[in-house]
Design a protein around this motif. Structure first.
Motif, PDB file in Angstrom:
ATOM      1  N   TYR A 165       0.637 -12.830   2.394  1.00 50.17           N
ATOM      2  CA  TYR A 165      -0.593 -12.808   3.196  1.00 50.17           C
ATOM      3  C   TYR A 165      -0.345 -13.520   4.527  1.00 50.17           C
ATOM      4  CZ  TYR A 165      -5.433 -13.790   4.571  1.00 50.17           C
ATOM      5  OH  TYR A 165      -6.614 -13.894   5.267  1.00 50.17           O
ATOM      6  N   LYS A 166       0.299 -14.678   4.443  1.00 53.27           N
ATOM      7  CA  LYS A 166       0.585 -15.448   5.654  1.00 53.27           C
ATOM      8  C   LYS A 166       1.477 -14.664   6.621  1.00 53.27           C
ATOM      9  CE  LYS A 166      -1.702 -19.240   5.152  1.00 53.27           C
ATOM     10  NZ  LYS A 166      -2.851 -19.412   6.075  1.00 53.27           N
ATOM     11  N   ASN A 167       2.404 -13.895   6.057  1.00 56.41           N
ATOM     12  CA  ASN A 167       3.323 -13.132   6.918  1.00 56.41           C
ATOM     13  C   ASN A 167       2.657 -11.953   7.615  1.00 56.41           C
ATOM     14  OD1 ASN A 167       5.633 -14.655   6.765  1.00 56.41           O
ATOM     15  ND2 ASN A 167       6.441 -13.601   4.956  1.00 56.41           N
ATOM     16  N   LEU A 168       1.420 -11.629   7.230  1.00 55.05           N
ATOM     17  CA  LEU A 168       0.717 -10.539   7.915  1.00 55.05           C
ATOM     18  C   LEU A 168       0.638 -10.813   9.415  1.00 55.05           C
ATOM     19  CD1 LEU A 168      -2.370  -9.732   5.639  1.00 55.05           C
ATOM     20  CD2 LEU A 168      -0.262  -8.410   5.864  1.00 55.05           C
ATOM     21  N   SER A 169       0.473 -12.080   9.775  1.00 55.77           N
ATOM     22  CA  SER A 169       0.309 -12.387  11.208  1.00 55.77           C
ATOM     23  C   SER A 169       1.585 -12.053  11.965  1.00 55.77           C
ATOM     24  CB  SER A 169      -0.100 -13.841  11.425  1.00 55.77           C
ATOM     25  OG  SER A 169       0.932 -14.700  11.045  1.00 55.77           O
ATOM     26  N   TRP A 197       3.787  -9.681  11.039  1.00 52.76           N
ATOM     27  CA  TRP A 197       3.891  -8.217  11.116  1.00 52.76           C
ATOM     28  C   TRP A 197       2.912  -7.655  12.152  1.00 52.76           C
ATOM     29  CZ3 TRP A 197       8.141  -6.573   9.477  1.00 52.76           C
ATOM     30  CH2 TRP A 197       8.726  -7.054   8.307  1.00 52.76           C
ATOM     31  N   PHE A 255      -8.125 -12.634   7.478  1.00 52.17           N
ATOM     32  CA  PHE A 255      -7.243 -12.033   8.484  1.00 52.17           C
ATOM     33  C   PHE A 255      -7.786 -10.708   9.048  1.00 52.17           C
ATOM     34  CE2 PHE A 255      -3.680  -9.456   9.911  1.00 52.17           C
ATOM     35  CZ  PHE A 255      -3.032 -10.340  10.758  1.00 52.17           C
ATOM     36  N   TRP A 293      -6.457 -19.528   1.050  1.00 51.24           N
ATOM     37  CA  TRP A 293      -5.273 -19.170   1.838  1.00 51.24           C
ATOM     38  C   TRP A 293      -5.569 -19.192   3.342  1.00 51.24           C
ATOM     39  CZ3 TRP A 293      -2.914 -14.337  -1.055  1.00 51.24           C
ATOM     40  CH2 TRP A 293      -2.483 -14.752  -2.318  1.00 51.24           C
ATOM     41  N   ASP A 313      -1.810 -19.683  13.119  1.00 51.97           N
ATOM     42  CA  ASP A 313      -1.968 -18.685  14.158  1.00 51.97           C
ATOM     43  C   ASP A 313      -2.390 -17.362  13.524  1.00 51.97           C
ATOM     44  OD1 ASP A 313      -1.537 -17.256  16.532  1.00 51.97           O
ATOM     45  OD2 ASP A 313       0.519 -16.803  15.901  1.00 51.97           O
ATOM     46  N   GLY A 314      -3.499 -16.813  13.938  1.00 49.47           N
ATOM     47  CA  GLY A 314      -3.887 -15.482  13.488  1.00 49.47           C
ATOM     48  C   GLY A 314      -4.804 -15.442  12.279  1.00 49.47           C
ATOM     49  N   PHE A 315      -5.191 -16.622  11.728  1.00 55.54           N
ATOM     50  CA  PHE A 315      -6.024 -16.570  10.514  1.00 55.54           C
ATOM     51  C   PHE A 315      -7.431 -17.116  10.709  1.00 55.54           C
ATOM     52  CE2 PHE A 315      -1.850 -15.993   8.947  1.00 55.54           C
ATOM     53  CZ  PHE A 315      -2.024 -15.079   7.917  1.00 55.54           C
TER      54      PHE A 315
END
Lengths: 206, 158
Positions: free
Chosen positions: A109-113, A115, A148, B150, B156-158
């Protein structure tokens, strides 16, 4: 993808200029279930072409949108995600993107940013959605709101490639949005890329 | 002929796949030991599993055993040939939800995927199932959703 000298005819980007053809790419970490989602959507049609030289898998699909038949090519990563970055040709001329994470693994989930950032460098405007996969493993995940997608104003889906929940809906929505985007594109990136290619080429010749 | 696999495992000596299955026409449980031939510590476990799954003499019995389970069993056999203990071999399949699987090589990743496939196969609705529905749509109401932990760290981005 012209990583090697010659291009495989199935990968020739010119074919995506035809009115009735769209390219949809999948992004996301290793083992989030990207191929399993493809397989569930395509069922008997499921005949992936492994392009191992290019570290990608191609799935061809015929869809009906409105009263038109559309040839859809789905591009899947085939391990390329492990370089934490995709080759630019993966994004080139894509009309929509499906971003997948695994609701059991926070890191995906964290790696979505990461991608999403890369996607927008190449394709600032194409339709994109966020897919929370494997809800069969933990139905409680569907009671959580993952921020997100909301933050980036992207449609999101709770899906399960195993039991099929919302898989077909997600793909049909995405195909429809890809076709709509194609009829009314707002990305100038391809033109810029082509311009650059021409310049690089001419300077080489000079 | 209709066989339903009940359990599937390995035997190290001689290297074999052991299958407990039910013969659906007689309702009897049977054991079948399938020797794994021409398989060494350098062999390709994917190819070996695929060959076995399509083997004319065994394929009817192995129909309900997934390709990934056969791969996993071949990995365990190969690990043993390479001198690994069963404990070490099984540990390599264990899932750690914190682990970044993008950083694994092909072989390590296949082990984790194989483990994940167990749950996938268990929850899987197949197109041959009598109650199979192709387009399953379920709406999850956004009203009573809780904030996801989460999202708490302000990345950044969340």
């Amino acid at each position: 993808m012209a990583r090697e000298g010659s291009t495989h005819p199935d990968l020739d980007p010119a074919k995506y200029d035809a009115a009735e053809a769209v390219k949809i790419i999948c992004l996301g970490d290793s083992a989030v279930g990207k191929s399993k989602l493809m397989e569930r959507f395509l069922l008997d049609e499921y005949r992936p072409q492994q392009m191992s030289t290019y570290a990608l898998t191609l799935y061809k699909h015929k869809a009906t949108v409105g009263n038109k038949t559309v040839a859809v090519d789905f591009w899947d990563t085939a391990g390329q995600e492990r370089f934490q970055s995709m080759h630019p040709s993966y994004y080139y001329k894509a009309h929509a993107c499906i971003m997948v994470f695994d609701i059991q693994r926070k890191i995906t989930y964290k790696n979505l940013s990461m991608w999403y950032k890369e996607l927008r460098e190449y394709r600032p405007e194409i339709p994109c959605c966020v897919v929370a996969n494997k809800i069969d493993a933990d139905m409680k995940a569907t009671q959580r709101s993952f921020n997100f997608a909301k933050k980036h104003d992207l449609p999101s889906y709770f899906v399960s490639a195993a039991d099929g929940t919302n898989v077909v809906k997600m793909f049909r929505d995405t195909i429809r949005r890809a076709v709509e985007y194609k009829q009314n594109p707002t990305d100038f990136m391809d033109e810029v890329l082509q311009e650059l290619e021409v310049k690089v080429y001419s300077s080489n010749v000079a | 002929m209709n066989f339903e696999a009940k359990r599937c495992g390995v035997q190290f000596s001689p290297p074999s796949i052991v299958l407990i299955y039910e013969n659906k026409s007689t309702n009897k449980l049977r054991k079948r030991i399938i020797p794994v031939r021409k398989y060494s510590k350098d062999s390709d476990y994917r190819k070996a599993a695929e060959t076995l799954k399509n083997h004319p003499r065994h394929r009817d019995y192995l129909q309900s055993v997934s390709q990934s389970q056969l791969e996993r069993l071949h990995i365990i056999l190969r690990d043993h040939m390479q001198g690994l203990s069963l404990e070490q071999s099984l540990a390599s399949f264990r899932l750690d939800p914190e682990q970044d699987l993008n950083k694994l090589d092909d072989d390590e990743l296949a082990r984790k995927k194989g483990k994940m496939d167990e749950l996938f196969e268990k929850n899987r609705k197949r197109k041959d199932d009598p109650d199979f529905v192709y387009d399953v749509e379920v709406e999850f109401s956004a009203n009573n959703q809780e904030k996801c932990s989460w999202d708490e760290e302000s990345d950044d981005g969340f």
